[in-house]
Write a protein that holds these residues in place. Structure first.
Motif, short mmCIF file in Angstrom:
data_model
loop_
_atom_site.label_atom_id
_atom_site.label_comp_id
_atom_site.label_asym_id
_atom_site.label_seq_id
_atom_site.Cartn_x
_atom_site.Cartn_y
_atom_site.Cartn_z
N LEU A 14 10.23 2.49 20.93
CA LEU A 14 9.56 2.30 19.64
C LEU A 14 9.76 3.45 18.68
CD1 LEU A 14 6.18 0.71 20.80
CD2 LEU A 14 8.37 -0.39 20.34
N GLY A 15 10.38 4.53 19.12
CA GLY A 15 10.63 5.66 18.25
C GLY A 15 9.53 6.71 18.33
N LYS A 16 9.73 7.80 17.62
CA LYS A 16 8.81 8.95 17.68
C LYS A 16 7.47 8.68 17.01
CE LYS A 16 12.22 12.54 18.25
NZ LYS A 16 12.60 13.89 17.90
N HIS A 17 7.40 7.66 16.19
CA HIS A 17 6.15 7.28 15.54
C HIS A 17 5.82 5.84 15.90
CE1 HIS A 17 6.29 10.99 13.23
NE2 HIS A 17 7.57 10.72 12.97
N SER A 19 3.17 4.19 16.39
CA SER A 19 2.07 3.51 15.72
C SER A 19 2.57 2.73 14.50
CB SER A 19 0.96 4.48 15.32
OG SER A 19 1.43 5.42 14.40
N ARG A 20 3.68 3.15 13.92
CA ARG A 20 4.26 2.43 12.77
C ARG A 20 4.76 1.05 13.18
NH1 ARG A 20 7.79 7.24 9.89
NH2 ARG A 20 5.99 8.50 9.29
N VAL A 21 5.10 0.89 14.44
CA VAL A 21 5.53 -0.41 14.97
C VAL A 21 4.34 -1.17 15.53
CG1 VAL A 21 7.00 -1.53 16.69
CG2 VAL A 21 7.82 0.53 15.52
N ILE A 22 3.45 -0.47 16.20
CA ILE A 22 2.35 -1.10 16.92
C ILE A 22 1.30 -1.68 15.98
CG2 ILE A 22 0.44 -0.66 18.52
CD1 ILE A 22 2.34 1.53 19.78
N ILE A 23 0.87 -0.92 14.99
CA ILE A 23 -0.22 -1.35 14.11
C ILE A 23 0.09 -2.66 13.37
CG2 ILE A 23 -1.56 -0.74 12.05
CD1 ILE A 23 -1.61 2.15 13.15
N PRO A 24 1.27 -2.83 12.79
CA PRO A 24 1.54 -4.12 12.13
C PRO A 24 1.48 -5.31 13.09
CG PRO A 24 3.11 -2.48 11.38
CD PRO A 24 2.35 -1.86 12.51
N VAL A 25 1.93 -5.11 14.32
CA VAL A 25 1.88 -6.20 15.30
C VAL A 25 0.43 -6.52 15.66
CG1 VAL A 25 2.50 -6.89 17.66
CG2 VAL A 25 4.17 -5.70 16.23
N LEU A 26 -0.38 -5.49 15.87
CA LEU A 26 -1.80 -5.71 16.16
C LEU A 26 -2.47 -6.45 15.01
CD1 LEU A 26 -2.85 -2.26 17.71
CD2 LEU A 26 -2.36 -4.39 18.92
N ASN A 27 -2.17 -6.04 13.78
CA ASN A 27 -2.76 -6.69 12.61
C ASN A 27 -2.32 -8.15 12.51
OD1 ASN A 27 -4.05 -4.31 11.94
ND2 ASN A 27 -2.51 -3.71 10.44
N GLU A 28 -1.04 -8.39 12.78
CA GLU A 28 -0.51 -9.75 12.71
C GLU A 28 -1.18 -10.66 13.74
OE1 GLU A 28 3.67 -11.64 14.03
OE2 GLU A 28 3.83 -10.08 12.49
N LYS A 29 -1.48 -10.10 14.91
CA LYS A 29 -2.11 -10.88 15.97
C LYS A 29 -3.63 -10.91 15.86
CE LYS A 29 1.53 -10.49 19.38
NZ LYS A 29 1.82 -10.22 20.79
N GLY A 30 -4.17 -10.20 14.88
CA GLY A 30 -5.61 -10.20 14.68
C GLY A 30 -6.37 -9.36 15.69
N ILE A 64 5.22 -5.45 23.15
CA ILE A 64 6.16 -5.00 22.12
C ILE A 64 7.37 -4.33 22.76
CG2 ILE A 64 6.50 -3.44 20.15
CD1 ILE A 64 3.44 -3.83 19.59
N VAL A 65 7.12 -3.46 23.73
CA VAL A 65 8.21 -2.76 24.42
C VAL A 65 9.10 -3.77 25.15
CG1 VAL A 65 8.79 -1.14 26.28
CG2 VAL A 65 7.00 -0.57 24.62
N GLU A 66 8.48 -4.75 25.80
CA GLU A 66 9.26 -5.78 26.51
C GLU A 66 10.15 -6.54 25.55
OE1 GLU A 66 8.54 -9.36 29.71
OE2 GLU A 66 7.00 -9.00 28.21
N THR A 67 9.63 -6.90 24.39
CA THR A 67 10.41 -7.61 23.38
C THR A 67 11.58 -6.76 22.92
OG1 THR A 67 8.47 -8.83 22.64
CG2 THR A 67 10.31 -8.70 21.10
N LYS A 68 11.33 -5.49 22.62
CA LYS A 68 12.40 -4.58 22.18
C LYS A 68 13.46 -4.40 23.27
CE LYS A 68 10.77 -2.96 18.17
NZ LYS A 68 11.46 -2.85 16.91
N LYS A 69 13.01 -4.28 24.51
CA LYS A 69 13.92 -4.10 25.64
C LYS A 69 14.79 -5.35 25.81
CE LYS A 69 13.90 -2.75 30.49
NZ LYS A 69 13.06 -2.38 31.63
#
Length: 81
Positions: A14-17, A19-30, A64-69
């Motif tokens: 997910l990169g060095k930051h 949360s920039r990837v995680i937060i939008p996904v959490l928001n999208e999923k409610g 998210i990690v599984e999807t990226k992998k």
């Protein structure tokens, strides 16, 4: 609880930051915090550092990690032909 070796793998995908990837996904999923608000980068950082345990967010991070992998492996298969 996320341990250091798991965090390293998460950062690798997910990169060095992350949360920039995680937060939008959490928001999208409610997926919201106990106050009904989106998670802040600081809380995500605490979860990734093993300071705070949150099974729901940890599961989403792993998804998210599984999807990226899977995407990375799929690209490798398709583009190596």
């Amino acid at each position: 609880m996320i341990i250091e070796s798991e965090k390293e793998i998460i950062v690798q995908f997910l990169g060095k930051h992350p949360s920039r990837v995680i937060i939008p996904v959490l928001n999208e999923k409610g997926v919201l915090n106990k106050n009904g608000l989106p998670y802040s980068p600081k809380i995500i950082q605490n979860i990734l550092n093993g300071i705070t345990e949150n099974i729901t967010v940890e599961k989403e991070i792993l998804d998210i990690v599984e999807t990226k992998k899977n995407l990375k492996n799929h690209k490798k298969q398709v583009l190596s032909k």
